[in-house]
Design a protein around this motif. Structure first.
Motif, PDB file in Angstrom:
ATOM      1  N   GLY A  10       0.826  -1.218   0.000  1.00 55.47           N
ATOM      2  CA  GLY A  10       0.000   0.000   0.000  1.00 55.47           C
ATOM      3  C   GLY A  10       0.853   1.259   0.000  1.00 55.47           C
ATOM      4  O   GLY A  10       2.082   1.196  -0.161  1.00 55.47           O
ATOM      5  N   PHE A  11       0.199   2.371   0.198  1.00 57.16           N
ATOM      6  CA  PHE A  11       0.869   3.675   0.154  1.00 57.16           C
ATOM      7  C   PHE A  11       2.011   3.752   1.183  1.00 57.16           C
ATOM      8  O   PHE A  11       3.196   3.835   0.833  1.00 57.16           O
ATOM      9  N   ILE A  12       1.673   3.691   2.464  1.00 62.49           N
ATOM     10  CA  ILE A  12       2.688   3.867   3.506  1.00 62.49           C
ATOM     11  C   ILE A  12       3.651   2.677   3.513  1.00 62.49           C
ATOM     12  O   ILE A  12       4.877   2.844   3.586  1.00 62.49           O
ATOM     13  N   ASP A  31       0.316  -9.071   1.870  1.00 60.23           N
ATOM     14  CA  ASP A  31      -0.688  -8.101   1.414  1.00 60.23           C
ATOM     15  C   ASP A  31      -1.672  -8.824   0.496  1.00 60.23           C
ATOM     16  O   ASP A  31      -1.256  -9.598  -0.372  1.00 60.23           O
ATOM     17  N   ASN A  32      -2.952  -8.585   0.671  1.00 58.46           N
ATOM     18  CA  ASN A  32      -3.935  -9.231  -0.214  1.00 58.46           C
ATOM     19  C   ASN A  32      -4.227  -8.373  -1.457  1.00 58.46           C
ATOM     20  O   ASN A  32      -5.123  -8.679  -2.227  1.00 58.46           O
ATOM     21  N   LYS A  34      -5.686  -5.630  -1.872  1.00 55.95           N
ATOM     22  CA  LYS A  34      -7.032  -5.070  -1.955  1.00 55.95           C
ATOM     23  C   LYS A  34      -6.954  -3.588  -2.322  1.00 55.95           C
ATOM     24  O   LYS A  34      -7.609  -3.130  -3.252  1.00 55.95           O
ATOM     25  N   THR A  35      -6.172  -2.824  -1.572  1.00 57.18           N
ATOM     26  CA  THR A  35      -5.968  -1.416  -1.940  1.00 57.18           C
ATOM     27  C   THR A  35      -4.497  -1.149  -2.255  1.00 57.18           C
ATOM     28  O   THR A  35      -4.115  -0.017  -2.527  1.00 57.18           O
ATOM     29  N   GLY A  36      -3.684  -2.185  -2.217  1.00 56.74           N
ATOM     30  CA  GLY A  36      -2.270  -2.035  -2.559  1.00 56.74           C
ATOM     31  C   GLY A  36      -2.001  -2.575  -3.955  1.00 56.74           C
ATOM     32  O   GLY A  36      -2.865  -3.219  -4.569  1.00 56.74           O
ATOM     33  N   ASP A  53      -4.100 -13.055   2.980  1.00 53.77           N
ATOM     34  CA  ASP A  53      -4.927 -12.184   3.819  1.00 53.77           C
ATOM     35  C   ASP A  53      -4.507 -12.322   5.278  1.00 53.77           C
ATOM     36  O   ASP A  53      -4.305 -13.439   5.749  1.00 53.77           O
ATOM     37  N   VAL A  54      -4.417 -11.182   5.983  1.00 54.66           N
ATOM     38  CA  VAL A  54      -4.005 -11.267   7.392  1.00 54.66           C
ATOM     39  C   VAL A  54      -5.044 -11.961   8.266  1.00 54.66           C
ATOM     40  O   VAL A  54      -4.744 -12.370   9.379  1.00 54.66           O
ATOM     41  N   LEU A  75       0.536  -3.024   9.213  1.00 52.91           N
ATOM     42  CA  LEU A  75      -0.225  -1.923   8.614  1.00 52.91           C
ATOM     43  C   LEU A  75      -1.519  -2.388   7.959  1.00 52.91           C
ATOM     44  O   LEU A  75      -2.428  -1.571   7.736  1.00 52.91           O
ATOM     45  N   ALA A  77      -4.986  -3.243   6.897  1.00 52.14           N
ATOM     46  CA  ALA A  77      -6.221  -2.861   7.593  1.00 52.14           C
ATOM     47  C   ALA A  77      -7.299  -2.523   6.576  1.00 52.14           C
ATOM     48  O   ALA A  77      -7.013  -2.241   5.409  1.00 52.14           O
ATOM     49  N   TYR A 145     -14.010   2.161  12.620  1.00 54.49           N
ATOM     50  CA  TYR A 145     -12.566   2.253  12.315  1.00 54.49           C
ATOM     51  C   TYR A 145     -11.786   2.722  13.542  1.00 54.49           C
ATOM     52  O   TYR A 145     -10.781   2.112  13.933  1.00 54.49           O
ATOM     53  N   LYS A 149      -9.080   0.600  15.736  1.00 53.01           N
ATOM     54  CA  LYS A 149      -7.679   1.021  15.892  1.00 53.01           C
ATOM     55  C   LYS A 149      -7.330   1.120  17.372  1.00 53.01           C
ATOM     56  O   LYS A 149      -6.238   0.736  17.794  1.00 53.01           O
ATOM     57  N   PHE A 173      -1.178  10.619  12.067  1.00 50.70           N
ATOM     58  CA  PHE A 173      -2.082  11.721  11.702  1.00 50.70           C
ATOM     59  C   PHE A 173      -2.279  11.670  10.180  1.00 50.70           C
ATOM     60  O   PHE A 173      -2.384  10.593   9.631  1.00 50.70           O
ATOM     61  N   ILE A 175      -1.176  11.404   6.784  1.00 52.53           N
ATOM     62  CA  ILE A 175       0.045  11.112   6.031  1.00 52.53           C
ATOM     63  C   ILE A 175      -0.225  11.367   4.538  1.00 52.53           C
ATOM     64  O   ILE A 175      -1.305  11.021   4.042  1.00 52.53           O
TER      65      ILE A 175
HETATM   66  N1  LIG Z   1      -2.751   7.300   5.277  1.00 53.83           N
HETATM   67  C1  LIG Z   1      -3.015   7.867   6.447  1.00 53.83           C
HETATM   68  O1  LIG Z   1      -3.067   9.103   6.571  1.00 53.83           O
HETATM   69  C2  LIG Z   1      -3.264   7.013   7.674  1.00 53.83           C
HETATM   70  C3  LIG Z   1      -3.673   7.653   8.860  1.00 53.83           C
HETATM   71  C4  LIG Z   1      -3.898   6.865   9.995  1.00 53.83           C
HETATM   72  C5  LIG Z   1      -3.660   5.497   9.973  1.00 53.83           C
HETATM   73  N2  LIG Z   1      -3.287   4.904   8.805  1.00 53.83           N
HETATM   74  C6  LIG Z   1      -3.052   3.445   8.824  1.00 53.83           C
HETATM   75  O2  LIG Z   1      -1.841   3.139   8.162  1.00 53.83           O
HETATM   76  C7  LIG Z   1      -1.937   1.854   7.548  1.00 53.83           C
HETATM   77  C8  LIG Z   1      -1.542   1.952   6.070  1.00 53.83           C
HETATM   78  O3  LIG Z   1      -2.474   2.823   5.417  1.00 53.83           O
HETATM   79  P1  LIG Z   1      -2.262   3.375   3.928  1.00 53.83           P
HETATM   80  O4  LIG Z   1      -2.694   4.796   3.931  1.00 53.83           O
HETATM   81  O5  LIG Z   1      -0.927   2.997   3.422  1.00 53.83           O
HETATM   82  O6  LIG Z   1      -3.427   2.576   3.163  1.00 53.83           O
HETATM   83  P2  LIG Z   1      -3.351   1.563   1.915  1.00 53.83           P
HETATM   84  O7  LIG Z   1      -4.755   1.188   1.612  1.00 53.83           O
HETATM   85  O8  LIG Z   1      -2.535   2.144   0.831  1.00 53.83           O
HETATM   86  O9  LIG Z   1      -2.569   0.323   2.552  1.00 53.83           O
HETATM   87  C9  LIG Z   1      -3.197  -0.747   3.221  1.00 53.83           C
HETATM   88  C10 LIG Z   1      -2.621  -2.037   2.662  1.00 53.83           C
HETATM   89  O10 LIG Z   1      -3.165  -3.152   3.387  1.00 53.83           O
HETATM   90  C11 LIG Z   1      -3.563  -4.155   2.460  1.00 53.83           C
HETATM   91  N3  LIG Z   1      -4.641  -4.937   3.084  1.00 53.83           N
HETATM   92  C12 LIG Z   1      -5.903  -4.515   3.382  1.00 53.83           C
HETATM   93  N4  LIG Z   1      -6.618  -5.508   3.953  1.00 53.83           N
HETATM   94  C13 LIG Z   1      -5.774  -6.575   4.021  1.00 53.83           C
HETATM   95  C14 LIG Z   1      -5.924  -7.916   4.486  1.00 53.83           C
HETATM   96  N5  LIG Z   1      -7.084  -8.337   5.019  1.00 53.83           N
HETATM   97  N6  LIG Z   1      -4.870  -8.763   4.381  1.00 53.83           N
HETATM   98  C15 LIG Z   1      -3.695  -8.348   3.840  1.00 53.83           C
HETATM   99  N7  LIG Z   1      -3.503  -7.103   3.373  1.00 53.83           N
HETATM  100  C16 LIG Z   1      -4.526  -6.223   3.461  1.00 53.83           C
HETATM  101  C17 LIG Z   1      -4.021  -3.386   1.232  1.00 53.83           C
HETATM  102  O11 LIG Z   1      -4.023  -4.160   0.055  1.00 53.83           O
HETATM  103  C18 LIG Z   1      -2.989  -2.258   1.198  1.00 53.83           C
HETATM  104  O12 LIG Z   1      -1.849  -2.611   0.461  1.00 53.83           O
HETATM  105  C19 LIG Z   1      -3.382   1.378   7.785  1.00 53.83           C
HETATM  106  O13 LIG Z   1      -3.380   0.558   8.936  1.00 53.83           O
HETATM  107  C20 LIG Z   1      -4.124   2.671   8.071  1.00 53.83           C
HETATM  108  O14 LIG Z   1      -5.264   2.449   8.858  1.00 53.83           O
HETATM  109  C21 LIG Z   1      -3.081   5.625   7.653  1.00 53.83           C
END
Ligand SMILES: NC(=O)c1ccc[n+]([C@@H]2O[C@H](COP(=O)([O-])OP(=O)(O)OC[C@H]3O[C@@H](n4cnc5c(N)ncnc54)[C@H](O)[C@@H]3O)[C@@H](O)[C@H]2O)c1
Length: 311
Positions: A10-12, A31-32, A34-36, A53-54, A75, A77, A145, A149, A173, A175
């Protein structure tokens, strides 16, 4: 050193994977997709990118047993607040149960663990009064959510207290940065605004645009995670991961205008229910470990715009 990053495509996660890969850690991603995206982590070979899947608890336990990771950054979620409102039972199985299974598997089968980091969220504060947000003050979750968390970060903390596991949670916060996906209307607002500037589309402010947030450039997040990962004093703790700066959406809009050297149309619409008016983090606990945000919002946005227009 072996490091497992769940949600690493995913992003982070992709930025963390990139950093630890450059530091010569052996990076595994679970990572599944889903959004990555696989393309976010082209530098990871197929043997290290585990498409699963986690919530598949048996699989996760076997993986932890087999690989004996030195570090785990959790991460993965359901990241959409709206999705957790629509389907709280499914989302808690990902956001709480899978975290608990990850902790429990490490406790039972991984004596090699040196740090487990959980990605919590500023969402736990909800609409509580008082700024800046402090870790040890009142919380008031406004969505499944946020509750999920909170529950997961508390389990993470408890595993330190009960079993002396080296765990830390970080309340992220807002990101922002490269690879943040603007396609969802609930994605980070900066990625949406950036896309509108790129395409000369109209941007909609929900509310008057005066609402403030604490925006963190993703490279500063990487810095914070790396500091926490290597510091035993962080065990059993929860930290705010912010910049400590309060910036309004109108200020962000003005910064984009300067960076793009143009403006776009914008309109105001009703604020969304549950939206928080003001938020920023107290970050002294994290700065006392050596964290120092390097990117002002101008610098971070410039780097982001530069990336999105040259990739
Ligand atoms: N981006 C922000 O500003 C922000 C703020 C607070 C918390 N977070 C937390 O940081 C983490 C990363 O967020 P992000 O912004 O990179 O989002 P993102 O959607 O880009 O990354 C989430 C990754 O988790 C994977 N995923 C989702 N469900 C899954 C599952 N059941 N099994 C395996 N993989 C799974 C997705 O495919 C994705 O690659 C998350 O836990 C999010 O809640 C992000």
């Amino acid at each position: 050193m072996k490091i497992l990053i769940t949600g690493g495509a995913g992003f982070i996660g992709s930025h963390l994977a990139e950093y630890f890969n450059e530091q010569n850690y052996e990076v595994f991603i679970l990572d599944n997709l889903k959004t990555g995206y696989h393309s976010n982590v082209g530098f990871i070979d197929n043997a290290h990118l585990i498409d699963n899947d986690v919530t598949n608890s048996q699989f996760v336990t076997e993986l932890i047993k087999k690989e004996q990771f030195d570090y785990v950054i959790h991460l993965a979620a359901v990241v959409s607040v709206v999705e957790t409102i629509k389907n709280p039972i499914l989302s808690q199985s990902v956001n709480i149960e899978a975290t608990l299974n990850m902790l429990e598997s490490n406790r039972q089968y991984n004596k090699n663990l040196k740090k487990f980091i959980f990605a919590s969220s500023a969402a736990v504060y909800g609409n509580t009064e008082g700024l800046p947000k402090k870790v040890n003050t009142f919380i008031d979750p406004e969505s499944p959510y946020a509750i999920e968390k909170y529950a997961a970060e508390q389990y993470t903390k408890l595993y330190n207290k009960l079993f002396n596991m080296p765990t830390t949670s970080l309340r992220f916060f807002n990101i922002y940065g490269p690879r943040q996906d603007p396609s969802s209307p609930y994605s980070g607002v900066l990625s949406i605004m950036n896309e509108k500037f790129q395409n000369d589309d109209t941007f909609t402010f929900f509310g008057d645009g005066e609402q403030t947030r604490d925006f963190v450039y993703v490279k500063d997040l990487v810095q914070a995670v790396s500091i926490v990962l290597n510091n035993e004093n962080a065990n059993g703790k929860i930290y705010n991961l912010g910049s400590g700066e309060q910036i309004s959406l109108l200020q962000i809009f003005n910064t984009f205008e300067k960076l793009y050297n143009k403006t776009i149309n914008y309109k105001f619409s009703d604020s969304r229910s549950g939206d928080i008016k003001h938020s920023y983090a107290q970050i002294e606990e994290l700065t006392s470990l050596g964290y120092k945000p390097k990117y002002s919002v101008e610098d971070g946005l410039a780097a982001y715009v530069n990336y999105t227009n040259h990739s």
